[in-house]
Design a protein around this motif. Structure first.
Motif, short mmCIF file in Angstrom:
data_model
loop_
_atom_site.label_atom_id
_atom_site.label_comp_id
_atom_site.label_asym_id
_atom_site.label_seq_id
_atom_site.Cartn_x
_atom_site.Cartn_y
_atom_site.Cartn_z
N LEU B 85 59.92 30.14 36.40
CA LEU B 85 59.01 29.41 36.88
C LEU B 85 57.75 30.21 36.75
O LEU B 85 56.61 29.52 36.64
CB LEU B 85 59.37 28.98 38.50
N ASP B 86 57.66 31.64 36.96
CA ASP B 86 56.69 32.47 36.90
C ASP B 86 56.04 32.45 35.38
O ASP B 86 54.96 32.39 35.31
CB ASP B 86 56.94 33.93 37.24
N ALA B 87 57.08 32.22 34.48
CA ALA B 87 56.50 32.25 33.20
C ALA B 87 55.76 30.79 32.74
O ALA B 87 54.66 30.94 32.32
CB ALA B 87 57.73 32.48 31.99
N LYS B 88 56.45 29.95 33.25
CA LYS B 88 55.86 28.70 33.18
C LYS B 88 54.48 28.49 33.72
O LYS B 88 53.55 27.74 33.24
CB LYS B 88 56.90 27.73 33.80
N LEU B 89 54.55 28.94 34.83
CA LEU B 89 53.07 28.86 35.83
C LEU B 89 52.05 29.74 35.05
O LEU B 89 50.72 29.38 34.94
CB LEU B 89 53.26 29.34 37.25
N ALA B 90 52.26 30.98 34.43
CA ALA B 90 51.45 31.76 33.92
C ALA B 90 50.90 31.21 32.65
O ALA B 90 49.61 31.33 32.38
CB ALA B 90 52.25 33.13 33.49
N ARG B 91 51.74 30.79 31.82
CA ARG B 91 51.31 30.01 30.57
C ARG B 91 50.40 28.84 30.96
O ARG B 91 49.48 28.51 30.17
CB ARG B 91 52.56 29.38 30.06
N LYS B 92 50.64 27.90 32.09
CA LYS B 92 49.77 27.00 32.41
C LYS B 92 48.52 27.30 32.87
O LYS B 92 47.31 26.98 32.33
CB LYS B 92 50.37 26.29 33.34
N MET B 93 48.56 28.52 33.57
CA MET B 93 47.18 29.08 33.92
C MET B 93 46.52 29.66 32.73
O MET B 93 45.29 29.23 32.92
CB MET B 93 47.59 30.46 34.95
N ASP B 94 47.04 30.16 31.76
CA ASP B 94 46.37 30.75 30.73
C ASP B 94 45.89 29.46 29.91
O ASP B 94 44.68 29.63 29.44
CB ASP B 94 47.21 31.26 29.62
N THR B 95 46.52 28.32 29.75
CA THR B 95 45.92 27.35 28.97
C THR B 95 44.86 26.74 29.68
O THR B 95 43.82 26.13 29.18
CB THR B 95 47.20 26.05 29.09
N LEU B 96 44.70 26.56 31.10
CA LEU B 96 43.74 26.01 31.73
C LEU B 96 42.63 26.84 31.91
O LEU B 96 41.64 26.33 31.93
CB LEU B 96 44.19 25.68 33.32
N ALA B 97 42.60 28.18 31.45
CA ALA B 97 41.52 28.88 31.53
C ALA B 97 40.88 29.03 30.33
O ALA B 97 39.70 29.68 30.06
CB ALA B 97 41.99 30.43 31.74
N HIS B 98 41.37 28.59 29.27
CA HIS B 98 40.79 28.55 28.00
C HIS B 98 39.81 27.53 27.53
O HIS B 98 39.81 26.46 28.32
CB HIS B 98 41.91 28.35 26.81
#
Lengths: 98, 98
Positions: B85-98
Motif C-alpha cells: 500500500l505504501d508503494a502504491k500510494l507513493a507512486r500515485k503521489m508522484d504521478t499526481l505531482a508531475h
C-alpha cells in the motif's frame, strides 16, 4: 502593515484563543492547536476550507495531518512572532471546525 | 491481507521510489519525500487529490505542509512497516505531482 502584537493586543486577541484549546509554542512566539475530526475525509475537508481562507489572507499555517488529526501552528514570519493575522486565522479555524 | 514487504518486494517496489526522491526514514520502516509546488494553492490541491486516493485505499499518509512544501511519510501501522500500500500510494503521489 502587519505588526507584531503589542502586550495589550495579546491580552485581547490571544488570551481568548488559549481558552479555546490553543497554546503557546515553547521557544517560539507562535500558537498551536490539535484539531480532531470524525475521520480523514472530515480532516481533509476542513484543511481545504481553512486553506482557502489562509490563501485569501495570504497567511499560511504550518500544519500536519495524521488520519483524523490536524496539528496547526500559527506565527507570522514577517514579524518574527504573532500578529493579528494569526489571531484572525485561528478564530476562523475554530469556527470552521465547529 | 496487507503484509509487510518481503526482501524481494522491497527490491522491486521500494528501490524505484528511492530513485524518485523518496528515502528511508531513520529508525523506522517508512519512506519519506518532500514535494515542492509552485505555491500554496498548488500544494493544497495536490493534497486533496492524493488524499482522495488515500481514503479510497483506506491508507493514509502522515504529512505536513508549510506554504508550497508538503513532507510525506508513508508506513503501514497494521504491519509495523512498509507494505504494498505504501508503494502504491507513493507512486500515485508522484504521478499526481508531475
Amino acid at each position: 502593515m502587519t505588526e507584531k502584537l503589542s502586550d495589550t493586543a495579546r491580552t485581547t486577541m490571544i488570551e481568548p484563543l488559549l481558552k479555546e484549546g490553543w497554546s503557546m509554542v515553547e521557544g517560539r512566539d507562535a500558537i498551536t492547536k490539535e484539531f480532531k475530526f470524525a475521520d480523514f475525509p472530515d480532516a481533509l475537508a476542513w484543511m481545504v476550507r481553512a486553506g482557502v481562507w489562509a490563501e485569501k489572507w495570504n497567511h499560511h499555517p504550518e500544519w500536519s495531518n495524521v488520519y483524523n488529526t490536524v496539528q496547526v501552528t500559527l506565527t507570522t514570519h514577517d514579524v518574527d512572532g504573532l500578529s493579528t493575522l494569526d489571531a484572525k486565522l485561528a478564530r476562523k479555524m475554530d469556527t470552521l471546525a465547529h
